[in-house]
Design an enzyme around this catalytic site. Structure first.
Site, PDB file in Angstrom:
ATOM      1  N   TRP A  31      -9.825 -93.444  29.898  1.00  0.00           N
ATOM      2  CA  TRP A  31      -9.884 -92.657  31.134  1.00  0.00           C
ATOM      3  C   TRP A  31      -8.776 -91.613  31.274  1.00  0.00           C
ATOM      4  CZ3 TRP A  31     -13.331 -91.002  34.191  1.00  0.00           C
ATOM      5  CH2 TRP A  31     -12.989 -90.471  35.425  1.00  0.00           C
ATOM      6  N   ASP A  66     -14.369 -95.951  29.197  1.00  0.00           N
ATOM      7  CA  ASP A  66     -14.352 -95.903  30.670  1.00  0.00           C
ATOM      8  C   ASP A  66     -15.545 -95.078  31.159  1.00  0.00           C
ATOM      9  OD1 ASP A  66     -13.200 -95.484  33.497  1.00  0.00           O
ATOM     10  OD2 ASP A  66     -11.631 -96.691  32.578  1.00  0.00           O
ATOM     11  N   ASP A  67     -15.465 -94.596  32.368  1.00  0.00           N
ATOM     12  CA  ASP A  67     -16.580 -93.903  33.022  1.00  0.00           C
ATOM     13  C   ASP A  67     -16.999 -92.629  32.263  1.00  0.00           C
ATOM     14  OD1 ASP A  67     -18.429 -93.527  34.998  1.00  0.00           O
ATOM     15  OD2 ASP A  67     -17.000 -93.079  36.591  1.00  0.00           O
ATOM     16  N   CYS A 115     -17.481 -94.383  40.102  1.00  0.00           N
ATOM     17  CA  CYS A 115     -16.486 -93.501  40.739  1.00  0.00           C
ATOM     18  C   CYS A 115     -16.714 -92.051  40.322  1.00  0.00           C
ATOM     19  CB  CYS A 115     -15.071 -93.939  40.372  1.00  0.00           C
ATOM     20  SG  CYS A 115     -14.698 -95.613  40.893  1.00  0.00           S
ATOM     21  N   LYS A 141     -15.497-103.452  32.077  1.00  0.00           N
ATOM     22  CA  LYS A 141     -14.666-103.087  33.236  1.00  0.00           C
ATOM     23  C   LYS A 141     -15.639-102.756  34.357  1.00  0.00           C
ATOM     24  CE  LYS A 141     -11.482 -99.421  34.826  1.00  0.00           C
ATOM     25  NZ  LYS A 141     -10.537 -98.357  34.388  1.00  0.00           N
ATOM     26  N   ASP A 143     -16.091-101.518  38.152  1.00  0.00           N
ATOM     27  CA  ASP A 143     -15.389-100.774  39.203  1.00  0.00           C
ATOM     28  C   ASP A 143     -16.044-101.021  40.568  1.00  0.00           C
ATOM     29  OD1 ASP A 143     -13.417 -99.007  40.040  1.00  0.00           O
ATOM     30  OD2 ASP A 143     -13.836 -97.569  38.450  1.00  0.00           O
ATOM     31  N   TRP A 179      -8.930-102.405  42.613  1.00  0.00           N
ATOM     32  CA  TRP A 179      -7.624-101.792  42.869  1.00  0.00           C
ATOM     33  C   TRP A 179      -6.696-102.606  43.768  1.00  0.00           C
ATOM     34  CZ3 TRP A 179     -11.974 -99.339  45.283  1.00  0.00           C
ATOM     35  CH2 TRP A 179     -12.802 -98.700  44.364  1.00  0.00           C
ATOM     36  N   ARG A 197      -7.458-105.549  38.440  1.00  0.00           N
ATOM     37  CA  ARG A 197      -6.510-104.509  38.831  1.00  0.00           C
ATOM     38  C   ARG A 197      -5.889-104.911  40.160  1.00  0.00           C
ATOM     39  NH1 ARG A 197      -7.733 -99.225  37.542  1.00  0.00           N
ATOM     40  NH2 ARG A 197      -6.497 -98.776  39.387  1.00  0.00           N
ATOM     41  N   ASP A 201      -4.905 -96.511  40.999  1.00  0.00           N
ATOM     42  CA  ASP A 201      -4.819 -95.919  39.650  1.00  0.00           C
ATOM     43  C   ASP A 201      -3.402 -95.428  39.369  1.00  0.00           C
ATOM     44  OD1 ASP A 201      -7.526 -96.301  39.770  1.00  0.00           O
ATOM     45  OD2 ASP A 201      -8.053 -94.197  39.392  1.00  0.00           O
TER      46      ASP A 201
HETATM   47  C1  GLA Z   1     -11.569 -95.619  39.196  1.00  0.00           C
HETATM   48  C2  GLA Z   1     -10.802 -96.608  38.336  1.00  0.00           C
HETATM   49  C3  GLA Z   1     -10.222 -95.879  37.144  1.00  0.00           C
HETATM   50  C4  GLA Z   1     -11.345 -95.235  36.340  1.00  0.00           C
HETATM   51  C5  GLA Z   1     -12.171 -94.308  37.234  1.00  0.00           C
HETATM   52  C6  GLA Z   1     -13.446 -93.833  36.540  1.00  0.00           C
HETATM   53  O1  GLA Z   1     -10.731 -94.672  39.765  1.00  0.00           O
HETATM   54  O2  GLA Z   1      -9.784 -97.241  39.082  1.00  0.00           O
HETATM   55  O3  GLA Z   1      -9.467 -96.758  36.327  1.00  0.00           O
HETATM   56  O4  GLA Z   1     -12.147 -96.241  35.782  1.00  0.00           O
HETATM   57  O5  GLA Z   1     -12.567 -94.964  38.423  1.00  0.00           O
HETATM   58  O6  GLA Z   1     -14.238 -93.014  37.343  1.00  0.00           O
END
Ligand code: GLA
Length: 405
Positions: A31, A66-67, A115, A141, A143, A179, A197, A201
């Site tokens: 990410w 990641d995303d 996200c 992962k 989210d 988060w 988490r 971030d």
């Molecule tokens: C959130 C997560 C990040 C990442 C983004 C991806 O903000 O906390 O770690 O995965 O989304 O869009």
């Protein structure tokens, strides 16, 4: 009978979770550097670089996508990758990464959209878990963007996906990413997660310029290394084999590169601060997820990331997260017991100038007569009751102490 079934289930689930993530996972997360522009070519280059440049040897054996990989759903509602970014498909990519002796992770979200606004898994948990397993993924992962705020919904959505993964036919480690907003340390492990988490971030900076009034303020102020440490320090009791507080990616070596870690004041850190992050993440038994450009790292970054002595502290099989024993006058001192009876101690100077630390070992619960190995300089010294040394601004000195018998 019912009691027996419950007990069996509890024991079985505990054993499963302990097998998954018995020590904090280590690897590379896409990410911070690539954001949602990630492609299969990038993943292959990351795998090649990590095996070639000595990062897999000390244990960085995962690549976490990641995303941004998603391309929607097909006419049977199967989630599919973006065909431009991943033209060979996910199975071929998983095979490639496994062929390098590494493991591979994927990303989704407990809502309809992630996200980044991509297709997510809410309502398709079982189908997606089977798809991820069929492709060969080892980690998810998950989210929490675009999902309801309340705890109950979060717990039920995470439990649903955890169960789907358990029935997917593959051993998939589950990373919860909400988060810290709903204190996941209280419920994530019971809900089937192996890491959670615990803060906003992380950005590529030492500390938020304005002190956060609540932990959630870090979402708009931008969380720096020290901000995340200050929250995680209170959570040591929740970490252990099979369940870890996740303070987010290592920003080591990013040097203010543009990308998500560069937002919200992420102007970059000094090498002393990057080394401190590595030290503190290992003391706090954190998952270690590199996020800088591993295809083009300088020697300092490599030395910080591949230091076996500090990694051994993170990966210690006892799995005890360090306790912060001193937090006073700009000093923070952390102590972490290790499996073989050794103890790791970290001393962080948060003040703006080099300062002299004079420590009475009894003040942090230690005895007398140790051999102390500085894990960064490799120097060996004898410690007995009192020690004194100087620590640069934002530096964290870490020593591994063995009792002299
Ligand atoms: C959130 C997560 C990040 C990442 C983004 C991806 O903000 O906390 O770690 O995965 O989304 O869009």
């Amino acid at each position: 009978m019912r009691l027996f079934a419950l007990l069996f289930c509890f024991l079985f689930c505990t054993i499963c979770n302990a097998q998954k993530a018995a020590v904090p996972p280590m690897g590379y997360m896409t990410w911070n550097l690539y954001a949602d522009k990630i492609t299969e070519g990038d993943i292959r280059s990351i795998a090649d670089a990590m095996t070639a440049n000595g990062l897999t040897a000390p244990g960085f054996n995962y690549i976490f996508i990641d995303d941004g990989w998603q391309g929607g759903r097909d006419n049977k509602n199967n989630i599919i990758p973006d065909a431009k970014k991943f033209p060979s498909g996910m199975k071929a990519l998983c095979d490639y990464v496994h062929g390098k002796g590494m493991k591979i992770g994927i990303y989704s979200d407990a809502a309809q959209l992630t996200c980044g606004g991509y297709t997510a898994s809410y309502g398709f948990e079982e189908q997606d878990a089977k798809t991820f397993a069929g492709w060969g993924f080892d980690y998810l992962k998950y989210d929490y963007c675009n999902a309801p705020d309340d705890w109950q919904t979060a717990i039920s959505r995470y439990s649903k996906m955890a169960e789907a993964l358990q029935h997917s036919g593959r051993n998939i480690t589950f990373g919860i990413c909400e988060w810290g907003n709903r204190s996941p340390w209280l419920w994530a492990k019971k809900s089937g997660g192996q890491l959670w988490r615990m803060a906003a971030d992380i950005r590529d900076k030492w500390q938020s310029t304005e002190p956060p009034k609540t932990n959630n303020d870090l979402h708009h102020l931008g969380a720096g290394i020290l901000d995340v440490v200050n929250i995680n320090a209170g959570l040591y009791a929740y970490a252990g084999p099979g369940g870890w507080n996740d303070p987010d990616m290592l920003v080591v070596g990013l040097y203010g590169r543009k990308g998500p870690s560069g937002d919200l004041g992420g102007v970059g850190c000094t090498d002393v601060e990057y080394q401190s992050q590595m030290s503190l993440w290992c003391m706090l038994s954190a998952p270690l997820m590199i996020s800088c450009d591993v295809t083009n790292m300088n020697d300092t970054t490599k030395k910080i990331l591949a230091n076996k002595d500090i990694i051994d502290i993170d990966q210690d099989s006892l799995g005890a997260q360090a306790q912060r024993k001193i937090n006073k006058d700009g000093w923070q001192v952390f102590v972490k017991p290790l499996q073989n009876g050794d103890v790791a101690i970290a001393v962080l100077n948060t003040t703006p100038a080099t300062a002299a630390m004079q420590l009475q070992l009894a003040d942090v619960g230690l005895g007398a007569n140790y051999t102390a190995k500085d894990v960064w300089t490799k120097q060996l010294t004898k410690w007995n009751k009192n020690v004194a040394f100087s620590v640069a601004s934002h530096e964290t000195k870490v020593f591994r102490l063995s009792v002299i018998k």
